[in-house]
Design an enzyme around this catalytic site. Structure first.
Site, PDB file in Angstrom:
ATOM      1  N   TYR A  64       0.855  -1.180   0.000  1.00  0.00           N
ATOM      2  CA  TYR A  64       0.000   0.000   0.000  1.00  0.00           C
ATOM      3  C   TYR A  64       0.894   1.234   0.000  1.00  0.00           C
ATOM      4  O   TYR A  64       1.893   1.275  -0.707  1.00  0.00           O
ATOM      5  CB  TYR A  64      -0.961  -0.072   1.186  1.00  0.00           C
ATOM      6  CG  TYR A  64      -2.197   0.758   1.001  1.00  0.00           C
ATOM      7  CD1 TYR A  64      -2.945   0.683  -0.169  1.00  0.00           C
ATOM      8  CD2 TYR A  64      -2.608   1.640   1.990  1.00  0.00           C
ATOM      9  CE1 TYR A  64      -4.072   1.458  -0.357  1.00  0.00           C
ATOM     10  CE2 TYR A  64      -3.738   2.424   1.816  1.00  0.00           C
ATOM     11  CZ  TYR A  64      -4.462   2.328   0.644  1.00  0.00           C
ATOM     12  OH  TYR A  64      -5.575   3.096   0.467  1.00  0.00           O
ATOM     13  N   LYS A  93     -18.767 -21.396 -12.185  1.00  0.00           N
ATOM     14  CA  LYS A  93     -17.905 -21.243 -13.353  1.00  0.00           C
ATOM     15  C   LYS A  93     -16.543 -20.692 -12.934  1.00  0.00           C
ATOM     16  O   LYS A  93     -15.495 -21.118 -13.438  1.00  0.00           O
ATOM     17  CB  LYS A  93     -18.591 -20.292 -14.334  1.00  0.00           C
ATOM     18  CG  LYS A  93     -18.132 -20.365 -15.775  1.00  0.00           C
ATOM     19  CD  LYS A  93     -18.605 -21.621 -16.450  1.00  0.00           C
ATOM     20  CE  LYS A  93     -18.316 -21.629 -17.923  1.00  0.00           C
ATOM     21  NZ  LYS A  93     -19.236 -20.819 -18.729  1.00  0.00           N
TER      22      LYS A  93
END
Length: 410
Positions: A36, A91
């Site tokens: 970060y 999926k």
């Protein structure tokens, strides 16, 4: 406990099938400064200078979106975007399991094609590819065509093209067994929706000699009454049923070599398949209940039979297709998935089984065959490079080896 109850418990206890795992651990302040602030500013500025670096510096390079509007989910119909999430989520799990492709399920709350297109188009910076799923026909054609034209990453409607690749690969394998050529046989495709039209188009691209497309009214042909023909079906009429055969499936199937169903449960009777030519091939792909069961097709004298089900031999399933297709496409940062890439996937699947291995109950590789995704990925990557849609050039054999390694460690 039956499957119904067990499936509900499975999804409830796991709170779905997906989660988020950080690839880079944050154990101390220095790790935090890399992940970060202030370190994160460095890739931000590099990507600002060159957008394609987002494929290298972020999760985008291995990320696919599985997107639906929930208007045609499995065989359940228009059940809405929320109810479609379990399928999209499933999926995504298959992408990760079979090819180590990260995928995110997204259900969009609109039935308006233009609004859907606009929404997906705006998501492009996040993904390396778009898997469209469970969208009603003929709207699905317009959505895919528009997005392919407007986006610079692969857009692939799996209900069309994944099914078509699996079906054509199985057909070629079966024809190898019975010593027939695709250019010489009569093929009947029962069902002219998204999957049916895609199968017909891919058969034509592969060199089929004689294919007839059937809708609920019977055989389709150029010059027929056009009130219920969509633009995709119309584009195929001049290339199919060149003898302009008319009539029902029972009429047209007589003397056919291959019968492929993407239609309704039970629509292939014993009498229909018995009227076909010797060494007949029947693939019944309606799910979960096929046009004719594997057992009944074999009992009726079919030489090679297959369904979409996992509990019968010769399962024709797009699980063998889309993980490898996207693995190959995103490994070369392809801008699209073109017809050459689809055909490359067909041959990669069909050629995995040697002449010596071919049997009536083994003309297409099992979905758990770990050779499938690496072979498909390498073939698709090679075709993308050859046709100029790849952003980067890599060795297809390296793609194959890395895909195999990814599967082992995923």
């Amino acid at each position: 406990m039956n499957l119904h109850d067990e499936a509900l418990q499975y999804h409830r206890e796991n709170n779905g099938k997906l989660g988020v795992i950080a690839k880079a651990p944050i154990r101390n302040g220095y790790d935090l400064s890399l992940a970060y602030t202030p370190g994160v500013a460095e890739p931000c500025m590099e990507i600002h200078r060159e957008k394609d670096l987002s494929f290298e510096y972020t999760c985008r390079g291995n990320m696919v979106a599985v997107i639906t509007d929930g208007t045609r989910v499995l065989g359940l119909g228009d059940i809405g975007p929320e109810a479609a999430i379990p399928v999209m989520e499933g999926k995504a799990v298959l992408y990760k399991t079979f090819a180590d492709v990260d995928a995110i399920p997204l259900s969009i709350e609109t039935k308006d094609a233009d609004e859907f297109i606009k929404t997906v188009r705006m998501l492009q910076p996040n993904f390396a590819g778009i898997n469209l799923e469970d969208i009603s026909s003929p709207k699905c054609y317009d959505i895919e065509d528009a997005l392919k034209k407007e986006m610079d990453i692969p857009v692939f409607h799996d209900d069309q093209h994944g099914t078509a690749i699996a079906a054509v690969a199985a057909t070629i394998g079966a024809l190898r067994l019975v010593k027939k050529q695709l250019s010489d046989v009569k093929v009947v495709v029962n069902g002219a929706g998204a999957a049916g039209t895609a199968i017909v188009q891919l058969l034509l691209n592969a060199g089929v000699g004689h294919v007839i497309m059937m809708n609920s009214k019977g055989a389709m042909y150029e010059g027929m009454e056009m009130s219920r023909v969509n633009r995709v079906q119309e584009s195929l009429l001049s290339k199919t049923n060149l003898n302009k055969e008319k009539g029902s499936l029972a009429d047209v199937a007589k003397g056919a070599d291959v019968l492929i169903g993407v239609s309704q449960p039970g629509s292939f009777t014993a009498e229909i398949v018995q009227s076909m030519k010797e060494n007949s091939i029947v693939f019944s792909l309606c799910n979960p209940e096929p046009e004719i069961s594997y057992k009944d097709a074999k009992a009726a004298g079919v030489k090679v039979a297959g369904t979409g089900r996992s509990d019968s031999p010769n399962q024709v399933n797009n699980v063998s297709v889309f993980p490898g297709v996207f693995r190959g496409a995103i490994d070369v940062r392809a801008r699209q998935i073109n017809e050459e890439m689809k055909l490359a996937a067909v041959y990669a699947i069909s050629e995995l089984i040697t002449e010596e291995e071919l049997r009536e109950d083994y003309v297409v590789p099992d979905v758990f065959d770990k050779r499938v995704a690496p072979a498909v990925a390498a073939a698709v990557a090679k075709a993308a490079i050859k046709t100029g849609v790849a952003r980067i050039v890599v060795d297809p054999e390296e793609v194959k080896a890395k895909t195999a390694a990814r599967i082992e460690h995923s």
